[in-house]
Enzyme design. Structure first.
Site, PDB file in Angstrom:
ATOM      1  N   SER A   1     -15.252  39.275  -7.286  1.00  0.00           N
ATOM      2  CA  SER A   1     -14.163  40.082  -6.756  1.00  0.00           C
ATOM      3  C   SER A   1     -12.970  40.079  -7.718  1.00  0.00           C
ATOM      4  O   SER A   1     -12.522  39.028  -8.169  1.00  0.00           O
ATOM      5  CB  SER A   1     -13.738  39.526  -5.407  1.00  0.00           C
ATOM      6  OG  SER A   1     -12.679  40.281  -4.915  1.00  0.00           O
ATOM      7  N   GLY A   2     -12.515  41.247  -8.042  1.00  0.00           N
ATOM      8  CA  GLY A   2     -11.341  41.358  -8.927  1.00  0.00           C
ATOM      9  C   GLY A   2     -11.726  41.415 -10.395  1.00  0.00           C
ATOM     10  O   GLY A   2     -10.860  41.402 -11.270  1.00  0.00           O
TER      11      GLY A   2
ATOM     12  N   THR B   1     -14.913  48.204  -9.546  1.00  0.00           N
ATOM     13  CA  THR B   1     -14.567  49.527  -9.026  1.00  0.00           C
ATOM     14  C   THR B   1     -13.906  50.367 -10.112  1.00  0.00           C
ATOM     15  O   THR B   1     -14.203  51.555 -10.263  1.00  0.00           O
ATOM     16  CB  THR B   1     -13.653  49.374  -7.799  1.00  0.00           C
ATOM     17  OG1 THR B   1     -14.314  48.494  -6.893  1.00  0.00           O
ATOM     18  CG2 THR B   1     -13.396  50.683  -7.124  1.00  0.00           C
TER      19      THR B   1
ATOM     20  N   ASN C   1      -7.843  39.946  -5.139  1.00  0.00           N
ATOM     21  CA  ASN C   1      -7.723  41.323  -5.664  1.00  0.00           C
ATOM     22  C   ASN C   1      -6.924  42.170  -4.677  1.00  0.00           C
ATOM     23  O   ASN C   1      -7.246  42.214  -3.499  1.00  0.00           O
ATOM     24  CB  ASN C   1      -9.144  41.896  -5.845  1.00  0.00           C
ATOM     25  CG  ASN C   1      -9.130  43.297  -6.417  1.00  0.00           C
ATOM     26  OD1 ASN C   1      -8.063  43.855  -6.703  1.00  0.00           O
ATOM     27  ND2 ASN C   1     -10.311  43.873  -6.589  1.00  0.00           N
TER      28      ASN C   1
ATOM     29  N   SER D   1      -9.355  45.109  -3.176  1.00  0.00           N
ATOM     30  CA  SER D   1     -10.725  44.598  -3.164  1.00  0.00           C
ATOM     31  C   SER D   1     -11.619  45.474  -2.292  1.00  0.00           C
ATOM     32  O   SER D   1     -11.265  45.814  -1.157  1.00  0.00           O
ATOM     33  CB  SER D   1     -10.689  43.173  -2.634  1.00  0.00           C
ATOM     34  OG  SER D   1     -11.982  42.663  -2.621  1.00  0.00           O
ATOM     35  N   SER D   2     -12.768  45.866  -2.851  1.00  0.00           N
ATOM     36  CA  SER D   2     -13.711  46.663  -2.063  1.00  0.00           C
ATOM     37  C   SER D   2     -14.375  45.707  -1.083  1.00  0.00           C
ATOM     38  O   SER D   2     -14.977  44.712  -1.503  1.00  0.00           O
ATOM     39  CB  SER D   2     -14.783  47.273  -2.959  1.00  0.00           C
ATOM     40  OG  SER D   2     -14.213  47.718  -4.160  1.00  0.00           O
TER      41      SER D   2
ATOM     42  N   GLY E   1     -20.077  40.872  -6.171  1.00  0.00           N
ATOM     43  CA  GLY E   1     -20.736  39.904  -7.048  1.00  0.00           C
ATOM     44  C   GLY E   1     -21.055  38.626  -6.301  1.00  0.00           C
ATOM     45  O   GLY E   1     -20.714  38.465  -5.138  1.00  0.00           O
TER      46      GLY E   1
ATOM     47  N   GLU F   1     -20.897  35.156  -4.785  1.00  0.00           N
ATOM     48  CA  GLU F   1     -19.706  34.502  -4.224  1.00  0.00           C
ATOM     49  C   GLU F   1     -19.985  33.042  -3.907  1.00  0.00           C
ATOM     50  O   GLU F   1     -20.952  32.718  -3.245  1.00  0.00           O
ATOM     51  CB  GLU F   1     -19.256  35.215  -2.943  1.00  0.00           C
ATOM     52  CG  GLU F   1     -18.482  36.477  -3.226  1.00  0.00           C
ATOM     53  CD  GLU F   1     -17.894  37.119  -1.981  1.00  0.00           C
ATOM     54  OE1 GLU F   1     -18.006  36.539  -0.891  1.00  0.00           O
ATOM     55  OE2 GLU F   1     -17.331  38.221  -2.124  1.00  0.00           O
TER      56      GLU F   1
HETATM   57  N1  LIG Z   1     -10.356  48.519 -17.264  1.00  0.00           N
HETATM   58  C1  LIG Z   1      -9.257  48.148 -16.597  1.00  0.00           C
HETATM   59  N2  LIG Z   1      -8.056  48.451 -17.096  1.00  0.00           N
HETATM   60  C2  LIG Z   1      -6.938  48.096 -16.444  1.00  0.00           C
HETATM   61  N3  LIG Z   1      -6.927  47.383 -15.299  1.00  0.00           N
HETATM   62  C3  LIG Z   1      -8.098  47.044 -14.754  1.00  0.00           C
HETATM   63  C4  LIG Z   1      -9.325  47.402 -15.371  1.00  0.00           C
HETATM   64  N4  LIG Z   1     -10.299  46.914 -14.617  1.00  0.00           N
HETATM   65  C5  LIG Z   1      -9.716  46.290 -13.550  1.00  0.00           C
HETATM   66  N5  LIG Z   1      -8.395  46.366 -13.635  1.00  0.00           N
HETATM   67  C6  LIG Z   1      -7.408  45.793 -12.702  1.00  0.00           C
HETATM   68  O1  LIG Z   1      -8.024  44.819 -11.910  1.00  0.00           O
HETATM   69  C7  LIG Z   1      -7.910  45.156 -10.542  1.00  0.00           C
HETATM   70  C8  LIG Z   1      -9.196  44.782  -9.820  1.00  0.00           C
HETATM   71  O2  LIG Z   1     -10.223  45.606 -10.256  1.00  0.00           O
HETATM   72  P1  LIG Z   1     -11.321  46.155  -9.241  1.00  0.00           P
HETATM   73  O3  LIG Z   1     -10.745  46.571  -7.970  1.00  0.00           O
HETATM   74  O4  LIG Z   1     -12.137  47.153 -10.004  1.00  0.00           O
HETATM   75  O5  LIG Z   1     -12.151  44.848  -9.033  1.00  0.00           O
HETATM   76  P2  LIG Z   1     -13.531  44.724  -8.277  1.00  0.00           P
HETATM   77  O6  LIG Z   1     -14.462  44.032  -9.232  1.00  0.00           O
HETATM   78  O7  LIG Z   1     -13.957  46.050  -7.779  1.00  0.00           O
HETATM   79  O8  LIG Z   1     -13.143  43.735  -7.137  1.00  0.00           O
HETATM   80  P3  LIG Z   1     -13.767  43.688  -5.674  1.00  0.00           P
HETATM   81  O9  LIG Z   1     -15.112  43.094  -5.783  1.00  0.00           O
HETATM   82  O10 LIG Z   1     -12.812  42.818  -4.964  1.00  0.00           O
HETATM   83  O11 LIG Z   1     -13.770  45.073  -5.178  1.00  0.00           O
HETATM   84  C9  LIG Z   1      -7.651  46.635 -10.488  1.00  0.00           C
HETATM   85  O12 LIG Z   1      -6.908  46.977  -9.371  1.00  0.00           O
HETATM   86  C10 LIG Z   1      -6.861  46.851 -11.761  1.00  0.00           C
HETATM   87  O13 LIG Z   1      -5.506  46.525 -11.530  1.00  0.00           O
HETATM   88 MG   LIG Z   2     -14.087  46.846  -6.016  1.00  0.00          MG
END
Ligand SMILES: Nc1ncnc2c1ncn2[C@@H]1O[C@H](COP(=O)(O)OP(=O)(O)OP(=O)(O)O)[C@@H](O)[C@H]1O
Ligand SMILES: [Mg+2]
Length: 1026
Positions: free
Chosen positions: A103-104, A108, A153, A156-157, A383, A385
């Site tokens: 997560s984070g 996404t 995050n 977070s999705s 991912g 956990e």
């Molecule tokens: N390529 C990137 N460039 C800039 N910021 C990023 C990038 N990737 C992620 N981030 C930052 O990290 C934060 C978390 O990313 P994201 O929501 O994609 O995580 P996630 O893996 O989908 O987490 P979760 O599993 O909780 O959904 C985003 O809100 C953004 O601020």
């Molecule tokens: Mg996500």
């Protein structure tokens, strides 16, 4: 193949040397610190969350990556998206992009980048753009309803998402299908400290206008709702209000009608309001504890909003009907049970609403049947956990990741194997950890943990989480990947990290301890029938449609599938889907726990690299050959190493490669020649090649520099030389031209002179000297008089002549005056005075006119004595001349020298030059002079002065006009007095208090000679001028 010399660390971990965890971490860290967040393992991409906006996205970069193949530019998510899209479009291979990470870690964001890349490069057109827009706009809607702020995050999705984007044969998007997995619905009713509920609740309260809030019967204040955590109502950098508007817009773009949007918001509001329904203790008549609703207002409002009988709802919340085939038994619920029922209803409504939204989006973006489609799937799923307290949710999430790892290993190895087969190279077996055993432990149909859980849920009798655990302990006591207190004790071990109600699974990514508390309940995932029936009865169309099982006609006593079973089957479908496609992996890594840019926590990253199996991935990739490349690009890159292939090579690519490598000392085991590619076993060999290339490049660069410098100097020199020749040619030419011009001009002048001289000489024979001028004047005058003046009668111009003559005259005078020197002016002034005094009065005046006034007639310069006399302070002598003095007594004449200065008249003797008489000009009262040729004059002196007392002085001067003029001027200058000069033949002079009458007469001979004869007779003096 990236240019190794320009890279930060290694861009492809396959080339990492030595291959160990430490160097892998160091490489990731080095790259991360240099803002290189992407790194390859073959065609798998590792993405480390930068937590900052890097300037590596957008149309410019999309255009760049669109035109290059995978390894030609720096690692980038666009390169992977490009490779997947091109392979889909050109080779007709369905693709899937699997994005995993904790997560984070940026899953996404990565999925959005992939989608935006594909949207940018795929076809264009009105319809296509609409489809693209609908696909892209599904993200904000799903994020609003499915994402929430967690500790890890802010966005977070809280659900897994797999999206199939479907394309036509040209690669233009047609539509898509979204599959969602396991929404974390428990969040609806309870959030951990520092976390929020799903974004939509906050967005609705912050973004809805007063009218909407009123219609939904909502308050704007977050603290009014028990389901919302008021501690974290806002998230930095996230504007709920504007996001709400964006979600509404996105829903419209996707195709939600206004009515549908309103209904969605009503159901959302319903969930919020349900949370505020408070339960209170009540007792039945028989003393059994029951429950009731504390404040009927809330439930009343709910009833009004969704068209429900609030009493029925209250009944459904506070009691439960048990139905068997024969009878119905109603039992009352105590407060705890009623609260549980209320929360279960809220969670269920929200979960079903979310599923409905996904289905509604699918309806809009679905592709008509019958069209041949190519598919690109994007999987953004939670991912692995490992939390402190892991429950059912973590168990299924980790199961899903275990399955993904299985797909990953199998497909990677399969792909590797297939490539060797395609290239005709013998396959060497690769040792890798096969996690099939763990998958089996969980999913086996009869003996898997999920099967056991289902069995326990369905089993009659007393069922609890602990009976479930006991069953597991019994069944898996000998399983190498299962541990629990019982199995440990059996091995006489003691581990206090594991509680009595826990079991542990050794996942491929690490050991995870699960607490069985709630497993049964969560797996059952049952909603009391009373609740679903009452919801079905609602007049609200959307809410009604969410609970089809509430329809009594369709009520079945058959149990719905358990949550575990549902998840297992959806994972199975997903796996099938993935196996049928060409996989592309994005492994996301979270560099720190603080969501901070620039921080790289090795401890955190090492855990992730382990459970993402990165090292394993590299090992698998390197098991056979670490590096492979087509003959053509390889030869292109390394042909400079052999003189046979550099600079020209006319043979085939493979022969060329063989030639190049044959000349280098590389052992034959290191290399394998496939049908289209060269394979290199270890990265060392590649580095050796790179080093050689680097050296050779330097040599070539020096050679190029040398040749270039030589060429530059030569051309410069040639240019200078050319210029110099040109300049000197021009210079010489110019010099010669000038010289010639001068010569020509001189010759012409000489010729002209000679000709003129000759002509004049010739003419002189015929004309007297001066005749030319006379002749010219004559001709001119005659032309003027003949032609010009005759044109006009003489009377034509009299007036103009009169006007013009004085003008001409004064102009000529002025011209004349202007050219005069001050001395000449002085002289002329004197002449003017002379004319005023004597013109027409004195006979000798006309002779004096042309003679210049000299002043000095005695030679003052050569006479020191006179100079001494002159040495008064009165400036230069105005007049010095020898005069004759007439004795007034007897009329005798004797010579004297007269000096006229500015202030005096000095009379000396002519021998010793001693002053006899000095007369101040102020003493001179008057001067008398005759009108004849003579030079006689008398200075009449003032009697009162001492010199004047002796009487007047009678003198004769040869320059009487000049002398008297000068005296007149001197008196004027000295005393501002006009000396009276009387021209007369008769005047009287004083002599010894008497007056002598002087009479000047003209002698018989007549004027001409200035000779005087003076005769004194008594008081008469007669002067005869001869
Ligand atoms: N390529 C990137 N460039 C800039 N910021 C990023 C990038 N990737 C992620 N981030 C930052 O990290 C934060 C978390 O990313 P994201 O929501 O994609 O995580 P996630 O893996 O989908 O987490 P979760 O599993 O909780 O959904 C985003 O809100 C953004 O601020
Ligand atoms: Mg996500």
């Amino acid at each position: 193949m990236p240019l190794l010399e320009d890279t930060v660390g290694v861009e492809d971990l396959v080339l990492l040397e030595p291959l160990e965890e430490k160097s892998l971490l160091e490489n990731l860290q080095l790259r991360y610190e240099n803002k290189e967040i992407y790194t390859y393992i073959g065609n798998v991409i590792i993405s480390v969350n930068p937590y900052q906006q890097l300037p590596i996205y957008g149309p410019e970069f999309i255009a760049k990556y669109q035109n290059y193949t995978f390894y030609e530019l720096k690692p980038h998510i666009y390169a992977l998206a490009n490779m997947a899209y091109q392979s889909l479009r050109d080779q007709d291979r369905d693709q899937c992009i699997v994005i995993t990470g904790e997560s984070g870690s940026g899953k996404t964001e990565a999925s959005k980048l992939v989608m935006s890349y594909v949207a940018a490069v795929c076809g264009k057109g009105e319809q296509v753009n609409l489809v693209k827009e609908q696909l892209l706009q599904s993200n904000p809607v799903l994020e609003a309803f499915g994402n929430a702020k967690t500790i890890r995050n802010n966005n977070s999705s809280r659900f897994g998402k797999y999206m199939d984007i479907e394309f036509d044969f040209k690669g233009a998007p047609l539509g898509g299908v979204i599959t969602n997995y396991l929404l974390e619905k428990s969040r609806v009713v309870k959030q951990l400290q520092g976390e929020r509920n799903f974004h939509i609740f906050y967005q609705l309260l912050a973004g809805a206008d007063a009218q909407l809030l009123k219609a939904l019967k909502l308050e704007q204040d977050i603290s009014c709702y028990t389901y919302l955590n008021p501690e974290v109502s806002r998230i930095g950098g996230m504007d709920d209000a504007s996001n709400f508007r964006a979600v509404q817009r996105a829903m419209t773009v996707i195709g939600f009608s206004e009515e549908e949007i309103r209904q969605v918001l009503e159901v959302t509001a319903l969930v919020l309001k349900l949370g505020n329904v408070e339960m209170t203790d009540e007792f039945q008549a028989n003393g059994i504890p029951a429950s009731g609703i504390r404040n009927g207002k809330g439930i009343q409002e709910i009833g009004e909003m969704v068209g429900l009988n609030s009493e029925e709802l209250e009944r459904a919340l506070c009691s439960r009907t048990m139905e068997t085939a024969k009878e119905k038994v109603v039992t009352v619920l105590n407060v705890i049970q009623a609260q549980y029922a209320r929360d279960a209803l809220a969670k269920n409504i929200y979960n079903r609403l979310f599923n409905w939204i996904v289905n509604r989006i699918n309806e809009s973006i679905k592709v008509g049947t019958g069209e041949k489609k190519k598919v690109m799937g994007v999987l953004d799923i939670y991912g692995f956990e490992i939390l402190e307290d892991n429950s059912f949710e973590q168990f299924v999430i980790n199961y899903c990741n275990e399955k993904l790892q299985q797909v990953f290993i199998e497909l990677t190895l399969k792909e590797e194997q297939e490539e060797y087969k395609r290239e005709g190279i013998a396959w060497t077996k690769v040792d890798y950890f096969d996690n099939g055993i763990i998958c089996n432990l969980i999913e086996h149909n009869q003996r898997g943990i999920l099967a056991m859980l289902d069995e326990e849920c369905l089993r009659p009798g007393v069922v609890s989480d602990s009976t479930f655990l006991a069953k597991l302990n019994q069944l898996f006591s000998k399983h190498s990947h299962y541990e629990s207190k019982v199995t440990q004790n059996a091995q006489r071990q003691y581990d206090h990290t594991m509680g009595l109600s826990c079991f542990r699974i050794c996942h491929y990514a690490g050991k995870v301890t699960y607490n069985v508390a709630g497993f049964i309940d969560k797996n059952n995932d049952l909603l009391f029938r009373d609740l679903s029936q009452v919801m079905w009865k609602a007049r609200h169309p959307l809410l009604h449609s969410l609970f089809p099982e509430g329809n009594p006609k369709e009520a079945s006593l058959k149990r719905p599938p358990t949550a575990g079973a549902q998840f297992k089957s959806s994972v199975a479908i997903l796996m099938k889907n993935l196996y049928s496609k060409n996989p592309n992996y994005i492994r996301c890594i979270k560099p720190n726990e603080n969501q901070q840019r620039g921080q790289f926590s090795s401890e955190l990253v090492v855990v992730q690299t382990r459970y993402l199996g990165l090292l394993e991935n590299v090992r698998v990739r390197r098991a056979g050959y670490a590096f492979r490349q087509g003959y053509k690009p390889f030869l292109e890159r390394y042909r400079l190493l052999s003189p046979c292939t550099w600079p020209y090579w006319n043979g085939g690519d493979r022969e060329g490669v063989e030639k190049v490598l044959g000349e280098l000392s590389i052992s034959s085991e290191e290399l394998a020649y496939g049908k289209t590619k060269l394979f290199i076993k270890s990265p060392k060999t590649l580095f050796y090649l790179e080093e050689k290339r680097h050296l050779r490049l330097q040599q070539l660069a020096i050679l190029i520099q040398k040749v270039y410098r030589g060429w530059r100097c030569r051309t410069h020199y040639q240019l200078m030389r050319k210029s110099q020749i040109l300049i000197s040619a021009w210079f010489r030419g110019n010099k010669q031209k000038k010289h010639y011009g001068k010569m020509k001009a001189s010759a012409l002048r000489i010729q002209a002179f000679v000709r003129g001289w000759k002509a004049r000489k010739n003419y002189r024979k015929y004309f007297r000297s001066g005749a030319t001028l006379t002749l010219a004047n004559f001709i001119y005058r005659s032309i003027v008089s003949t032609w010009f003046l005759s044109l006009f009668p003489s009377s034509t111009f009299p007036s103009s002549t009169m006007i013009l003559t004085p003008v001409l005259c004064s102009s000529q005078c002025k011209k004349f005056r202007d050219q005069l020197s001050p001395k000449q002016v002085q002289t002329l002034k004197e002449k003017l005075y002379a004319s005023e005094l004597f013109k027409g009065k004195k006979a000798s005046y006309p002779q004096s006119v042309p003679v210049p006034f000299r002043g000095d007639y005695v030679g003052l310069q050569g006479n020191p004595k006179l100079q001494k006399l002159q040495g008064r302070d009165e400036g230069p002598v105005l007049m010095a001349e020898t005069v004759k003095k007439v004795n007034r007594g007897n009329g005798k004449i004797s010579a004297r020298i007269l000096l006229l200065t500015k202030g005096h008249v000095i009379i000396t003797d002519t021998k010793k030059f001693q002053a006899q008489t000095i007369i101040g000009l102020d003493s001179v009262a008057e001067v008398s002079v005759s009108s004849l040729q003579d030079g006689l004059f008398s200075l009449h002196l003032n009697e009162i002065t001492s010199v004047g007392s002796k009487g007047d002085i009678l003198l004769i001067s040869d320059h009487v006009v000049e002398l008297l003029t000068k005296m007149y001027q001197a008196v004027l200058d000295a005393t501002q007095r006009q000396l009276s000069v009387t021209v007369t033949e008769k005047f009287s002079v004083r002599f010894k208090d008497k007056s002598v009458a002087v009479k000047v007469i003209e002698g018989p001979v007549g004027g001409g000679k200035n000779k005087l004869i003076c005769k004194k007779k008594g008081s008469h003096l007669e002067v005869t001028v001869q």
